[in-house]
Structures are given as C-alpha cells and as structure tokens.
Design a protein around this motif. Structure first.
Motif, PDB file in Angstrom:
ATOM      1  N   GLY A 196     -25.919  -9.135 165.792  1.00  0.00           N
ATOM      2  CA  GLY A 196     -25.564  -9.056 164.391  1.00  0.00           C
ATOM      3  C   GLY A 196     -24.375  -8.126 164.203  1.00  0.00           C
ATOM      4  O   GLY A 196     -23.938  -7.448 165.142  1.00  0.00           O
ATOM      5  N   PRO A 197     -23.829  -8.051 163.007  1.00  0.00           N
ATOM      6  CA  PRO A 197     -22.654  -7.201 162.768  1.00  0.00           C
ATOM      7  C   PRO A 197     -23.018  -5.720 162.769  1.00  0.00           C
ATOM      8  O   PRO A 197     -24.024  -5.316 162.204  1.00  0.00           O
ATOM      9  N   SER A 202     -19.235  -2.181 167.561  1.00  0.00           N
ATOM     10  CA  SER A 202     -18.979  -3.611 167.504  1.00  0.00           C
ATOM     11  C   SER A 202     -19.028  -4.269 168.882  1.00  0.00           C
ATOM     12  O   SER A 202     -18.308  -3.861 169.802  1.00  0.00           O
ATOM     13  N   PRO A 203     -19.851  -5.308 169.044  1.00  0.00           N
ATOM     14  CA  PRO A 203     -19.810  -6.082 170.284  1.00  0.00           C
ATOM     15  C   PRO A 203     -18.670  -7.091 170.299  1.00  0.00           C
ATOM     16  O   PRO A 203     -18.462  -7.781 171.303  1.00  0.00           O
ATOM     17  N   PHE A 204     -17.938  -7.187 169.188  1.00  0.00           N
ATOM     18  CA  PHE A 204     -16.892  -8.186 169.037  1.00  0.00           C
ATOM     19  C   PHE A 204     -15.489  -7.586 169.062  1.00  0.00           C
ATOM     20  O   PHE A 204     -14.513  -8.274 168.778  1.00  0.00           O
ATOM     21  N   HIS A 205     -15.408  -6.285 169.368  1.00  0.00           N
ATOM     22  CA  HIS A 205     -14.117  -5.574 169.422  1.00  0.00           C
ATOM     23  C   HIS A 205     -13.384  -5.667 168.088  1.00  0.00           C
ATOM     24  O   HIS A 205     -12.149  -5.721 168.035  1.00  0.00           O
ATOM     25  N   GLU A 212     -15.378  -7.996 161.747  1.00  0.00           N
ATOM     26  CA  GLU A 212     -16.744  -7.942 162.265  1.00  0.00           C
ATOM     27  C   GLU A 212     -17.585  -9.063 161.676  1.00  0.00           C
ATOM     28  O   GLU A 212     -18.352  -9.728 162.402  1.00  0.00           O
ATOM     29  N   CYS A 213     -17.457  -9.295 160.386  1.00  0.00           N
ATOM     30  CA  CYS A 213     -18.218 -10.345 159.721  1.00  0.00           C
ATOM     31  C   CYS A 213     -17.849 -11.715 160.283  1.00  0.00           C
ATOM     32  O   CYS A 213     -18.732 -12.504 160.671  1.00  0.00           O
TER      33      CYS A 213
END
Length: 471
Positions: A196-197, A202-205, A212-213
């Motif tokens: 999740g966000p 952040s796992p999404f850099h 992030e969203c």
C-alpha cells in the motif's frame, strides 16, 4: 406481615449484597490481583515468564490509576478503543439499565437495543451500508466479511497490504500483513499481499504523494492481473492503517482502489476497527478519501470505538448488493453472542453521546489545534523523530536512529534499549503511551481536553530528551 416473615423475605437480598461486597473486596487488592495474574492468566502476544503487568485499579476520563495509587494520562486509549474515555457515566448507566431489564438474549430473537444499535451504526456508515451483522470484535468481523465476499463472488483469494493488521484469529492474522502473522502463516488461507502507499518508506521510489498514489495503484492493478481477476474475492484495506503506523492514504488512493474493484467485480472491504467511530476526526477513515468526499466500500468492519470497548462488540456493515445475496439463500455463519444486549446498550449510549456532544468534531479539532502542531514542533527538536503523521486523535511518531537512513530505533516485532528508555521515561512521568516496534502512537480518548493533550506532549518531549541524552 410478621417480623419473622419480613426477615425471611429480605434475607436472600442481604446475603446477595454481602456476597457482592466480599467479591468486590477480593478483586480490589492489587497485590492479590498481580499474584493471581502471574499464577493463572495467559497474556496475548507475550513471552509469559517475562511479564510484570501493571495493575490498573480504577480509571476516569483520560486517566487511570495503578495499584500503588499512581496516576497516568492514558495516551493509548488502552488498545485504541476507549474513544469516550473511561467510565463515561452515560455509557455505564446504559449498561446498568440494560442489565436490570434484559442481560442476554439469543441472536435469533429481535431485541430493541440491538435494533437501535444497528440503526445508529447504519446512520453513520457511508452509502448503502444499511445492514449490520454484529460480532464479538474486530477479528471475527473481518472473518465474516471475507466469508461474505467469497460467497457473494464465488471466488477465494483475498488481497491485503503488507503493512496492516486485521486481527488474531486464523484467517484474520493471515490477512494481516505485519510480522505477527508469520508464526501462523502457512500460505494456505488464500491471501495475497501487496504494497500500500507509504511515502515515508516508499516501496515505489516516489518523491511526492501524487507519485506514491499513482504507483501504488499501478502496483495493485498488476497484482490483480497476475493473480487473475476472476480468482479474487476481495481487497481488504484499513480505512487508515492503525498499528502498522497510522498512514493516512493519499487523497485519491481509496477511490482508485474502488475503481479497480468495480472494474473486476472484486468486493472492497474497509477495515474500520481502529480508525472508525471518530478516531480520525471523521466518523470513518474512508470519509477522508477524495479530499473528504469519501469512498463507499461494499463491506465495512468495525469494533473498538463503536461502544468505547465497554463490552466486547464488533460488526460488519453490508451493502445492498451483498445483502441481496443472502436475502433468500441462508448465510452459513453466526455467533452465540451476536448483538449482545449489554454490548449494544453501550453502543447506543456511545453513538448518541458522540452525536449530542459533537465528539467527532472535537477529535478533529484536537488533531488540528493541539496534537498535530505539538507533534510537529516536537519533531523539530528531537533528532530521533523521523516523521509524525496522523489526523484527529490518531497519530504516530516514527523514531529512527538516523533521519537520513531512516533506520528504525527498534526492529520489527522487538524493542531496543533506546525505545525502552523512552517508554520508561513516559511512565515515570505519568504517561501511558501506545507503542508498536519503533513507533509511539498518540491515540488518547477523543474526549481528552486540549490541556490534557498538551500535558501528554510535554511528558513525551521530556522522555525523548532524557533518553537521547543517556544514549
């Protein structure tokens, strides 16, 4: 009536009163309570031999007292459930009045207290969540919500986030994403986890909330695609993740999840066990979504704040579409104490008090005017504070060894000398904090006064200062 007859008629009542007095006297001895606890009580989430639990002898409002008579400001709401504080007179009176009239009744019978509790819950849930199935707590609420979703869709898989907590029963702890599930997780419960966000880690850099969203939603859609949309019954999300870190989702995230669920015929379950009933400064965490426009899930689970935890109660609020699945086909599930009258009486009094006293608005103001500004000021002074985040009376202080590396001050599922020093400093100064891993959660009762909240923040400030100086 003769004197002898009078004596005979009143003797049973006298004996009952005497017995009640004796029973109460034995439970008020703190040393006896501690000794019997250590001899007979098995505590949750604990190594039993290492425990030395504090004895709580009384409580009122935002304060509790231990066996030695020391007073503490309760910044934990126990396990984040005493939303109206301790011993609220209206709730206590409702339980007493219900006990005098009808202590218990099987769930197959209609009962006015249960009916009114269901009406009041439905009056505040979003959208068409107008049907309520009562449970004993949050874990079994999530269990039943997932069972309903599986029966409604004819599918089995359930998706949930890694940073989440959904309860301690077998299915609920497998749906949980944090390490507490590991000892019981044999990958056999049909659960698939995703990220999740969480911008701070952040796992999404991502570097912004908008990034992030977007990336979190893209990730979820990829997981759905690779798992097979036709195999997925439900996505389970906390309205605002609680014990995982009070991570308020980006404003458009839950709406994005709603759209993905709609597109693939997946049931959206909002776990509002901790974030519901005013904790976040809105009635439910999902009400914050889309800039305050809110999102309507298919199922919404609740417990804790619905009656401030005075008598165990949870439930599932059910949409019209899922209700229709069981309108003519039997729902194969139930509980002996579903909608227990004492618990429902407490819920009725709690919700009416929240309405009459604008408790939700007070929680929002407490966050906006006191807790938010106070915690941000505290973060500026203390190098161990990596981030503060939250809303209403629902905040987390993330403690790190180094702000640049974000290394936690304690490991997941454990503690450290530094964390122990902070917690010990809080208790020495008269504050009961709520902690998970390397975080301190600031979650006082929603009825906490601004002055009480400021006093608690001062104690936390002092405890952090002393612990850092000693490290």
């Amino acid at each position: 009536m003769t004197d002898a007859a009078t004596t005979t008629a009143t003797a049973p009542a006298d004996r009952i009163e005497e017995s009640m007095h004796d029973d109460l006297a034995t439970t008020l001895d703190p040393e006896r309570a501690h000794a019997l606890d250590r001899a007979h009580v098995f505590h949750s989430w604990s190594a039993q031999a290492a425990l030395d639990p504090m004895v709580i002898t009384r409580a009122e409002g935002s304060r509790v007292w231990d066996g030695q008579g020391r007073e503490y400001l309760d910044f934990s709401s126990q396990l984040v459930f005493t939303n109206l504080g301790h011993q609220h007179p209206r709730v206590v009176a409702a339980i007493q009045e219900q006990a005098a009239r009808l202590c218990t009744v099987a769930p197959a019978f209609a009962n006015g207290t249960r009916s009114e509790a269901a009406r009041l819950v439905a009056s505040h849930t979003p959208g068409d969540l107008d049907h309520v199935f009562f449970t004993n707590g949050g874990a079994d609420a999530n269990e039943h919500a997932i069972r309903m979703a599986r029966l409604h869709t004819g599918r089995h898989k359930v998706l949930s986030t890694y940073r989440s907590y959904h309860g301690g029963t077998h299915l609920a702890v497998n749906v949980t994403g944090d390490p507490r599930r590991w000892p019981s997780d044999h990958a056999s419960a049909g659960v698939v986890h995703f990220f999740g966000p969480f911008l701070y880690r952040s796992p999404f850099h991502a570097t912004t909330e908008a990034e992030e969203c977007q990336r979190a939603l893209e990730h979820l859609e990829q997981v759905v695609a690779f798992e097979g949309p036709g195999t997925i019954a439900a996505v389970v999300l906390e309205g605002i993740p609680g014990t995982a870190g009070v991570m308020v989702p980006p404003r458009d995230y839950l709406a994005g999840v709603r759209e993905i669920c709609d597109r693939y015929g997946i049931v959206m379950i909002a776990d509002e066990v901790m974030s519901g009933f005013g904790r976040s400064g809105r009635w439910f965490g999902v009400d914050h979504a889309s800039g305050g426009a809110g999102v309507v899930p298919d199922l919404l689970t609740f417990a804790k704040g619905v009656n401030s935890g005075y008598v165990p109660l949870g439930g599932v609020a059910i949409s019209d579409a899922i209700f229709a699945t069981f309108a003519h086909d039997r729902y194969p599930g139930g509980l002996t104490y579903s909608g227990h009258p004492l618990a429902c009486a407490a819920a009725v009094a709690t919700i009416r008090t929240m309405e009459d006293d604008d408790v939700v608005g007070r929680a929002a103001a407490l966050g906006d005017d006191v807790l938010g500004p106070g915690l941000r000021a505290l973060a500026e002074r203390h190098p161990w504070v990596g981030e503060v985040r939250g809303t209403g009376a629902f905040w987390a202080v993330e403690l790190v060894r180094d702000r640049a590396t974000k290394e936690p001050l304690a490991p997941a599922g454990g503690s450290s000398p530094e964390m122990a020093a902070v917690l010990g400093g809080c208790k020495e100064r008269g504050l009961l904090p709520f902690t998970t891993d390397h975080r301190i959660h600031v979650v006082p009762p929603l009825t906490t006064t601004p002055d009480e909240a400021r006093a608690g923040l001062r104690i936390l400030d002092e405890a952090l200062t002393a612990a850092h100086a000693a490290a």
